[in-house]
Design an enzyme around this catalytic site. Structure first.
Site, PDB file in Angstrom:
ATOM      1  N   LYS A 273       0.821  -1.225   0.000  1.00  0.00           N
ATOM      2  CA  LYS A 273       0.000   0.000   0.000  1.00  0.00           C
ATOM      3  C   LYS A 273       0.853   1.271   0.000  1.00  0.00           C
ATOM      4  O   LYS A 273       0.603   2.188  -0.759  1.00  0.00           O
ATOM      5  CB  LYS A 273      -0.875   0.042   1.256  1.00  0.00           C
ATOM      6  CG  LYS A 273      -2.248  -0.476   1.043  1.00  0.00           C
ATOM      7  CD  LYS A 273      -3.241  -0.102   2.118  1.00  0.00           C
ATOM      8  CE  LYS A 273      -2.782   0.126   3.508  1.00  0.00           C
ATOM      9  NZ  LYS A 273      -2.400  -0.986   4.357  1.00  0.00           N
TER      10      LYS A 273
ATOM     11  N   ARG B  70      11.205  -5.434   5.243  1.00  0.00           N
ATOM     12  CA  ARG B  70      11.004  -4.014   4.908  1.00  0.00           C
ATOM     13  C   ARG B  70      11.933  -3.090   5.696  1.00  0.00           C
ATOM     14  O   ARG B  70      12.135  -3.260   6.890  1.00  0.00           O
ATOM     15  CB  ARG B  70       9.552  -3.653   5.187  1.00  0.00           C
ATOM     16  CG  ARG B  70       9.234  -2.202   4.919  1.00  0.00           C
ATOM     17  CD  ARG B  70       7.787  -2.013   4.696  1.00  0.00           C
ATOM     18  NE  ARG B  70       7.014  -2.055   5.933  1.00  0.00           N
ATOM     19  CZ  ARG B  70       5.725  -1.756   5.989  1.00  0.00           C
ATOM     20  NH1 ARG B  70       5.079  -1.441   4.888  1.00  0.00           N
ATOM     21  NH2 ARG B  70       5.085  -1.806   7.134  1.00  0.00           N
TER      22      ARG B  70
ATOM     23  N   ARG C 121      10.792  -1.153  11.152  1.00  0.00           N
ATOM     24  CA  ARG C 121       9.733  -0.713  12.073  1.00  0.00           C
ATOM     25  C   ARG C 121       9.555  -1.733  13.194  1.00  0.00           C
ATOM     26  O   ARG C 121       9.629  -2.932  12.958  1.00  0.00           O
ATOM     27  CB  ARG C 121       8.414  -0.560  11.314  1.00  0.00           C
ATOM     28  CG  ARG C 121       8.352   0.710  10.512  1.00  0.00           C
ATOM     29  CD  ARG C 121       7.165   0.769   9.595  1.00  0.00           C
ATOM     30  NE  ARG C 121       5.910   0.253  10.142  1.00  0.00           N
ATOM     31  CZ  ARG C 121       4.755   0.293   9.487  1.00  0.00           C
ATOM     32  NH1 ARG C 121       4.696   0.804   8.275  1.00  0.00           N
ATOM     33  NH2 ARG C 121       3.661  -0.185  10.033  1.00  0.00           N
TER      34      ARG C 121
ATOM     35  N   ARG D  55      -1.137  -7.922  13.365  1.00  0.00           N
ATOM     36  CA  ARG D  55      -1.699  -6.864  12.516  1.00  0.00           C
ATOM     37  C   ARG D  55      -2.596  -7.455  11.436  1.00  0.00           C
ATOM     38  O   ARG D  55      -3.644  -6.899  11.108  1.00  0.00           O
ATOM     39  CB  ARG D  55      -0.575  -6.047  11.879  1.00  0.00           C
ATOM     40  CG  ARG D  55       0.100  -5.120  12.875  1.00  0.00           C
ATOM     41  CD  ARG D  55       1.436  -4.617  12.373  1.00  0.00           C
ATOM     42  NE  ARG D  55       1.341  -3.794  11.197  1.00  0.00           N
ATOM     43  CZ  ARG D  55       2.333  -3.637  10.310  1.00  0.00           C
ATOM     44  NH1 ARG D  55       3.477  -4.258  10.469  1.00  0.00           N
ATOM     45  NH2 ARG D  55       2.170  -2.851   9.278  1.00  0.00           N
TER      46      ARG D  55
HETATM   47  P1  AMP Z   1       0.344   1.243   8.748  1.00  0.00           P
HETATM   48  O1  AMP Z   1       1.574   2.039   8.486  1.00  0.00           O
HETATM   49  O2  AMP Z   1      -0.830   1.696   7.916  1.00  0.00           O
HETATM   50  O3  AMP Z   1       0.579  -0.242   8.671  1.00  0.00           O
HETATM   51  O4  AMP Z   1      -0.091   1.553  10.268  1.00  0.00           O
HETATM   52  C1  AMP Z   1       0.772   1.236  11.346  1.00  0.00           C
HETATM   53  C2  AMP Z   1       0.000   1.242  12.642  1.00  0.00           C
HETATM   54  O5  AMP Z   1      -0.556   2.546  12.871  1.00  0.00           O
HETATM   55  C3  AMP Z   1      -1.210   0.311  12.680  1.00  0.00           C
HETATM   56  O6  AMP Z   1      -0.845  -1.019  13.031  1.00  0.00           O
HETATM   57  C4  AMP Z   1      -2.066   0.982  13.750  1.00  0.00           C
HETATM   58  O7  AMP Z   1      -1.555   0.732  15.048  1.00  0.00           O
HETATM   59  C5  AMP Z   1      -1.842   2.463  13.454  1.00  0.00           C
HETATM   60  N1  AMP Z   1      -2.844   2.986  12.476  1.00  0.00           N
HETATM   61  C6  AMP Z   1      -2.606   3.429  11.215  1.00  0.00           C
HETATM   62  N2  AMP Z   1      -3.743   3.834  10.615  1.00  0.00           N
HETATM   63  C7  AMP Z   1      -4.739   3.643  11.540  1.00  0.00           C
HETATM   64  C8  AMP Z   1      -6.147   3.836  11.532  1.00  0.00           C
HETATM   65  N3  AMP Z   1      -6.788   4.272  10.433  1.00  0.00           N
HETATM   66  N4  AMP Z   1      -6.834   3.538  12.666  1.00  0.00           N
HETATM   67  C9  AMP Z   1      -6.214   3.081  13.762  1.00  0.00           C
HETATM   68  N5  AMP Z   1      -4.897   2.846  13.838  1.00  0.00           N
HETATM   69  C10 AMP Z   1      -4.147   3.122  12.743  1.00  0.00           C
END
Ligand code: AMP
Length: 215
Positions: free
Chosen positions: A13, A127, A160, A171
């Site tokens: 993404k 990553r 990360r 996740r």
């Molecule tokens: P990502 O980079 O999109 O994988 O997001 C990393 C982490 O940020 C996720 O595992 C959540 O803990 C938090 N996060 C990101 N976007 C959201 C969202 N829309 N709602 C809640 N938590 C979020």
């Protein structure tokens, strides 16, 4: 054009959203990136969000919604945007609709990047992210020219905390729990387009761009 990009963690993404933003000249809004910026600057939001993020759990809506509303207040959003990482639940999809409604805007298309679990775990556990500019690399699929150094800005690369295998699986489980209803929501609104994301990034990007330009 206003685009929502859905897909499990590791479907590519972030990579796709960055490339789409460049090609289609749209603002890239990643709630994960915004949260990570808050964590690294140790803002009150970042301090609160960090615990959830490190466990692979969703950050509570109240925190994320406020952050998103602030981002939507910035002027680059008027020229169109790609939302990456939001919405993740039906509740967030409804919140998004009402934020956009209030601005006289609506979503034009929702892409769902579909990927298998084996590919996801391989992608995420390798990553690497640039601390300075957020550029993405991969230990095997897309290594930087110099180990540990960003090709684009010379910043240092890191893994990360939530890209460790146990957290990745958590996740994914959190994602699956919510996504079926979310996909149904956008399918019913006739906005949903599913794209297979197991192919090479450039092939996936071309499919998305062609579909977006045909709108
Ligand atoms: P990502 O980079 O999109 O994988 O997001 C990393 C982490 O940020 C996720 O595992 C959540 O803990 C938090 N996060 C990101 N976007 C959201 C969202 N829309 N709602 C809640 N938590 C979020």
């Amino acid at each position: 054009m206003r685009i929502v990009l859905l897909g499990p963690p590791g479907a590519g993404k972030g990579t796709q959203a960055k490339a789409m933003a460049r090609e289609l000249k749209l603002a890239h809004i990643s709630t994960g990136d915004l949260l990570r910026q808050n964590v690294s600057s140790a803002t009150p939001l970042g301090l609160e969000a960090k615990e959830y993020m490190n466990k692979g759990l969703l950050v509570p809506d109240l925190l994320v919604t406020k952050m998103l509303e602030d981002r939507f207040g910035q002027s680059d959003v008027k020229g169109g945007f790609i939302l990456d990482g939001y919405p993740r639940t039906i509740n967030q999809a409804k919140t998004l609709d009402s934020i956009l409604d209030a601005k006289g805007m609506k979503i034009d298309i929702v892409f769902d990047l579909d990927s298998s679990e084996a590919v996801i775990v391989q992608r995420l556990s390798g990553r690497l992210v640039c601390k300075k500019c957020g550029a993405l690399f991969h230990k095997i699929n897309m290594p930087p020219k110099v180990s540990g150094v960003c090709d684009q800005c010379g910043g240092s690369l890191y893994q990360r905390d939530d890209d460790k295998e146990a957290t990745i699986r958590k996740r994914l489980a959190v994602y699956r729990e919510e996504v079926t209803a979310l996909l149904e929501y956008y399918r019913a609104a006739k906005l949903l387009t599913t794209v297979s994301a197991d192919d090479e990034a450039s092939i996936v990007l071309k499919k998305i761009i062609d579909r977006a330009r045909a709108l």
